[in-house]
Design a protein around this motif. Structure first.
Motif, PDB file in Angstrom:
ATOM      1  N   LEU A 217       0.831  -1.200   0.000  1.00 51.35           N
ATOM      2  CA  LEU A 217       0.000   0.000   0.000  1.00 51.35           C
ATOM      3  C   LEU A 217       0.873   1.260   0.000  1.00 51.35           C
ATOM      4  CD1 LEU A 217      -2.922   1.116   0.166  1.00 51.35           C
ATOM      5  CD2 LEU A 217      -2.640   1.132   2.670  1.00 51.35           C
ATOM      6  N   LYS A 218       0.595   2.148  -0.975  1.00 49.74           N
ATOM      7  CA  LYS A 218       1.278   3.431  -1.062  1.00 49.74           C
ATOM      8  C   LYS A 218       0.241   4.553  -1.066  1.00 49.74           C
ATOM      9  CE  LYS A 218       5.153   1.668  -3.816  1.00 49.74           C
ATOM     10  NZ  LYS A 218       5.924   1.807  -5.080  1.00 49.74           N
ATOM     11  N   LEU A 219       0.635   5.667  -0.505  1.00 54.93           N
ATOM     12  CA  LEU A 219      -0.222   6.855  -0.483  1.00 54.93           C
ATOM     13  C   LEU A 219       0.522   8.002  -1.140  1.00 54.93           C
ATOM     14  CD1 LEU A 219      -2.613   8.659   0.425  1.00 54.93           C
ATOM     15  CD2 LEU A 219      -1.383   8.959   2.610  1.00 54.93           C
ATOM     16  N   LYS A 220      -0.165   8.649  -2.099  1.00 56.40           N
ATOM     17  CA  LYS A 220       0.437   9.798  -2.764  1.00 56.40           C
ATOM     18  C   LYS A 220      -0.471  11.013  -2.667  1.00 56.40           C
ATOM     19  CE  LYS A 220       1.546  11.856  -7.164  1.00 56.40           C
ATOM     20  NZ  LYS A 220       1.412  11.765  -8.621  1.00 56.40           N
ATOM     21  N   PRO A 221      -0.178  11.958  -1.760  1.00 54.91           N
ATOM     22  CA  PRO A 221      -0.856  13.264  -1.800  1.00 54.91           C
ATOM     23  C   PRO A 221      -0.173  14.139  -2.845  1.00 54.91           C
ATOM     24  CG  PRO A 221       0.610  13.152   0.098  1.00 54.91           C
ATOM     25  CD  PRO A 221       0.693  11.813  -0.588  1.00 54.91           C
ATOM     26  N   SER A 222      -0.939  14.957  -3.522  1.00 55.64           N
ATOM     27  CA  SER A 222      -0.370  15.843  -4.540  1.00 55.64           C
ATOM     28  C   SER A 222      -1.220  17.101  -4.651  1.00 55.64           C
ATOM     29  CB  SER A 222      -0.290  15.140  -5.898  1.00 55.64           C
ATOM     30  OG  SER A 222      -1.574  14.754  -6.344  1.00 55.64           O
ATOM     31  N   LEU A 223      -0.652  18.113  -5.292  1.00 55.17           N
ATOM     32  CA  LEU A 223      -1.404  19.349  -5.498  1.00 55.17           C
ATOM     33  C   LEU A 223      -0.942  20.023  -6.769  1.00 55.17           C
ATOM     34  CD1 LEU A 223       0.224  22.280  -4.855  1.00 55.17           C
ATOM     35  CD2 LEU A 223       0.217  21.347  -2.569  1.00 55.17           C
ATOM     36  N   ILE A 224      -1.826  20.843  -7.304  1.00 58.36           N
ATOM     37  CA  ILE A 224      -1.494  21.736  -8.407  1.00 58.36           C
ATOM     38  C   ILE A 224      -2.184  23.057  -8.129  1.00 58.36           C
ATOM     39  CG2 ILE A 224      -3.420  20.889  -9.824  1.00 58.36           C
ATOM     40  CD1 ILE A 224      -1.714  21.504 -12.311  1.00 58.36           C
ATOM     41  N   THR A 225      -1.449  24.130  -8.267  1.00 62.58           N
ATOM     42  CA  THR A 225      -2.027  25.459  -8.123  1.00 62.58           C
ATOM     43  C   THR A 225      -1.803  26.214  -9.426  1.00 62.58           C
ATOM     44  OG1 THR A 225      -0.008  26.457  -7.220  1.00 62.58           O
ATOM     45  CG2 THR A 225      -1.565  25.494  -5.653  1.00 62.58           C
ATOM     46  N   LYS A 226      -2.790  27.000  -9.805  1.00 69.13           N
ATOM     47  CA  LYS A 226      -2.705  27.780 -11.044  1.00 69.13           C
ATOM     48  C   LYS A 226      -3.077  29.222 -10.754  1.00 69.13           C
ATOM     49  CE  LYS A 226      -5.809  27.188 -14.327  1.00 69.13           C
ATOM     50  NZ  LYS A 226      -6.514  26.614 -15.499  1.00 69.13           N
ATOM     51  N   TYR A 227      -2.199  30.125 -11.175  1.00 62.59           N
ATOM     52  CA  TYR A 227      -2.462  31.548 -10.987  1.00 62.59           C
ATOM     53  C   TYR A 227      -2.551  32.228 -12.341  1.00 62.59           C
ATOM     54  CZ  TYR A 227      -1.747  36.499 -10.133  1.00 62.59           C
ATOM     55  OH  TYR A 227      -1.884  37.863 -10.141  1.00 62.59           O
ATOM     56  N   VAL A 228      -3.613  32.983 -12.533  1.00 66.44           N
ATOM     57  CA  VAL A 228      -3.813  33.782 -13.743  1.00 66.44           C
ATOM     58  C   VAL A 228      -4.230  35.175 -13.307  1.00 66.44           C
ATOM     59  CG1 VAL A 228      -4.993  33.974 -15.960  1.00 66.44           C
ATOM     60  CG2 VAL A 228      -4.674  31.733 -14.919  1.00 66.44           C
ATOM     61  N   GLN A 229      -3.581  36.190 -13.839  1.00 68.20           N
ATOM     62  CA  GLN A 229      -3.931  37.558 -13.485  1.00 68.20           C
ATOM     63  C   GLN A 229      -5.400  37.828 -13.804  1.00 68.20           C
ATOM     64  OE1 GLN A 229      -1.618  40.534 -15.489  1.00 68.20           O
ATOM     65  NE2 GLN A 229      -2.569  42.244 -14.418  1.00 68.20           N
ATOM     66  N   GLY A 230      -6.115  38.366 -12.841  1.00 61.50           N
ATOM     67  CA  GLY A 230      -7.519  38.704 -13.039  1.00 61.50           C
ATOM     68  C   GLY A 230      -8.484  37.569 -12.749  1.00 61.50           C
ATOM     69  N   ALA A 231      -7.978  36.412 -12.311  1.00 58.21           N
ATOM     70  CA  ALA A 231      -8.832  35.267 -12.005  1.00 58.21           C
ATOM     71  C   ALA A 231      -8.473  34.738 -10.613  1.00 58.21           C
ATOM     72  CB  ALA A 231      -8.651  34.158 -13.049  1.00 58.21           C
ATOM     73  N   PRO A 232      -9.420  34.078  -9.921  1.00 59.83           N
ATOM     74  CA  PRO A 232      -9.118  33.529  -8.602  1.00 59.83           C
ATOM     75  C   PRO A 232      -8.030  32.463  -8.679  1.00 59.83           C
ATOM     76  CG  PRO A 232     -11.496  33.567  -9.018  1.00 59.83           C
ATOM     77  CD  PRO A 232     -10.823  33.878 -10.320  1.00 59.83           C
ATOM     78  N   LEU A 233      -7.241  32.352  -7.625  1.00 63.97           N
ATOM     79  CA  LEU A 233      -6.223  31.309  -7.541  1.00 63.97           C
ATOM     80  C   LEU A 233      -6.911  29.953  -7.502  1.00 63.97           C
ATOM     81  CD1 LEU A 233      -3.163  30.635  -7.088  1.00 63.97           C
ATOM     82  CD2 LEU A 233      -3.694  30.622  -4.636  1.00 63.97           C
ATOM     83  N   GLN A 234      -6.488  29.036  -8.384  1.00 68.37           N
ATOM     84  CA  GLN A 234      -7.061  27.688  -8.416  1.00 68.37           C
ATOM     85  C   GLN A 234      -6.124  26.728  -7.698  1.00 68.37           C
ATOM     86  OE1 GLN A 234      -8.714  26.098 -12.167  1.00 68.37           O
ATOM     87  NE2 GLN A 234      -7.586  24.214 -11.735  1.00 68.37           N
ATOM     88  N   VAL A 235      -6.662  25.994  -6.744  1.00 67.61           N
ATOM     89  CA  VAL A 235      -5.884  25.030  -5.972  1.00 67.61           C
ATOM     90  C   VAL A 235      -6.593  23.685  -6.016  1.00 67.61           C
ATOM     91  CG1 VAL A 235      -4.902  24.445  -3.736  1.00 67.61           C
ATOM     92  CG2 VAL A 235      -5.041  26.846  -4.436  1.00 67.61           C
ATOM     93  N   ASP A 236      -5.903  22.664  -6.507  1.00 64.47           N
ATOM     94  CA  ASP A 236      -6.418  21.295  -6.516  1.00 64.47           C
ATOM     95  C   ASP A 236      -5.531  20.444  -5.613  1.00 64.47           C
ATOM     96  OD1 ASP A 236      -7.609  22.540  -8.742  1.00 64.47           O
ATOM     97  OD2 ASP A 236      -7.903  20.621  -9.737  1.00 64.47           O
ATOM     98  N   VAL A 237      -6.146  19.746  -4.676  1.00 62.56           N
ATOM     99  CA  VAL A 237      -5.405  18.814  -3.816  1.00 62.56           C
ATOM    100  C   VAL A 237      -6.008  17.428  -3.988  1.00 62.56           C
ATOM    101  CG1 VAL A 237      -4.700  20.543  -2.140  1.00 62.56           C
ATOM    102  CG2 VAL A 237      -6.895  19.387  -1.853  1.00 62.56           C
ATOM    103  N   SER A 238      -5.165  16.402  -3.924  1.00 59.91           N
ATOM    104  CA  SER A 238      -5.651  15.042  -4.117  1.00 59.91           C
ATOM    105  C   SER A 238      -4.858  14.078  -3.249  1.00 59.91           C
ATOM    106  CB  SER A 238      -5.546  14.627  -5.589  1.00 59.91           C
ATOM    107  OG  SER A 238      -4.188  14.569  -5.992  1.00 59.91           O
ATOM    108  N   ALA A 239      -5.430  12.908  -3.035  1.00 59.79           N
ATOM    109  CA  ALA A 239      -4.762  11.827  -2.317  1.00 59.79           C
ATOM    110  C   ALA A 239      -5.139  10.519  -2.993  1.00 59.79           C
ATOM    111  CB  ALA A 239      -5.158  11.807  -0.851  1.00 59.79           C
TER     112      ALA A 239
END
Length: 313
Positions: A217-239
């Motif tokens: 059994l392995k566990l992998k948490p990960s994330l991606i964040t995306k920043y675009v001027q004039g738009a809200p910061l997008q944050v995706d988290v996963s496990a």
């Protein structure tokens, strides 16, 4: 009463979709299973798996809303024998309402040792974009904006960069796959307004770590964040959990937007298939039945580089 409610939902959905179309050129296509499709956002990923990797993905977003986004992505990346160089080629088709956009990109990477465990990869992306917009697909009303000319194969070149620090069980990367801001949705030459949207620079931060909980059994948490001027910061988290080196299952959360469930299966050492389902946590949940994403990955191993256990990223 039911008819009024139906019309209200239909009109609200239309307004939301129009906002999505207007803001479309400001955002790159989004993916729930970004951890397997890294080369699209970071060119430094090319060749990092130390084998030829072929990847195909289909995403249908906001099912039930007319004109909602549909994305298809195909990519291939490979290292150059035992050298420090890697190369990738990717194609993305993105359809939203009356627009159909095709992007083809070539990626190059160069990898150097950063420590005993880590390698640092530097990447460069060169891409070409073709945009088509058929305004006749939009309902036009008296007093509203009238688009005289469609957009046919509007060509836009671009370049991007990325950095990717990785080991056998962890990674972190930053990238900007499109550094040139491009104007889209041109109107006719007689119009006083030359465009109504601009493709902004998208900045990405990705990270992940693999924990060996036990031999099976392995566990992998990960994330991606995306920043675009004039738009809200997008944050995706996963496990994601990997069971017996074969089955993958996990959950993901897109901040203030959606929850996702993901599953995957290593049919063989070379073949890996995955699926995810998103359900909205915003008002959009009333107007669609979620988003579906499926991918297939094939890797071509040689006898000298075949891995004993599958890489988790």
């Amino acid at each position: 009463m039911n008819k009024k409610v139906h019309m209200k939902k239909k009109m609200t959905g239309l307004v939301v979709l129009l906002f999505a179309i207007t803001g479309y050129a400001q955002q790159d296509a989004q993916y729930t299973q970004y951890m397997y499709n890294t080369i699209v956002v970071n060119p430094a990923y090319a060749g990092s798996r130390q084998t030829m990797s072929i990847f195909a993905l289909h995403r249908t977003q906001w099912v039930g809303m007319e004109g909602a986004p549909v994305t298809n992505s195909v990519s291939i990346n490979t290292p150059f024998n035992e050298s420090k160089l890697g190369m990738g080629l990717s194609f993305v088709n993105d359809q939203i309402g009356p627009s159909d956009e095709n992007n083809i990109a070539v990626d190059f990477s160069y990898t150097i040792p950063a420590s005993e465990k880590y390698k640092m990869s530097f990447g460069l992306k060169a891409s070409a974009n073709l945009l088509n917009v058929d305004f006749t697909k939009l309902d036009q009303y008296p007093g509203g904006a009238i688009f005289e000319d469609n957009i046919d194969n509007k060509f836009s070149p671009n370049i991007g960069v990325g950095f990717y620090l990785h080991s056998d069980n962890s990674y972190i990367g930053i990238s900007a796959p499109n550094l040139i801001e491009t104007e889209h949705f041109d109107k006719s030459a007689t119009s006083t307004t030359s465009h109504i949207a601009t493709e902004k620079i998208n900045y990405y931060l990705i990270a992940g770590y693999v924990f060996d909980l036990n031999p099976n059994l392995k566990l992998k948490p990960s994330l991606i964040t995306k920043y675009v001027q004039g738009a809200p910061l997008q944050v995706d988290v996963s496990a994601n959990f990997m069971i017996n080196e074969k089955f993958v299952a996990g959950l993901a959360y897109r901040w203030s937007a959606a929850m996702s469930a993901m599953v995957g299966f290593h049919a063989t050492d070379s073949w890996f298939i995955g699926y995810s389902y998103d359900f909205e946590t915003t008002e959009l949940a009333h107007y669609n039945s979620g988003s579906h994403e499926i991918f297939l990955r094939f890797e071509l191993f040689n006898s000298y580089d075949k891995i004993i256990s599958p890489r988790f990223f």
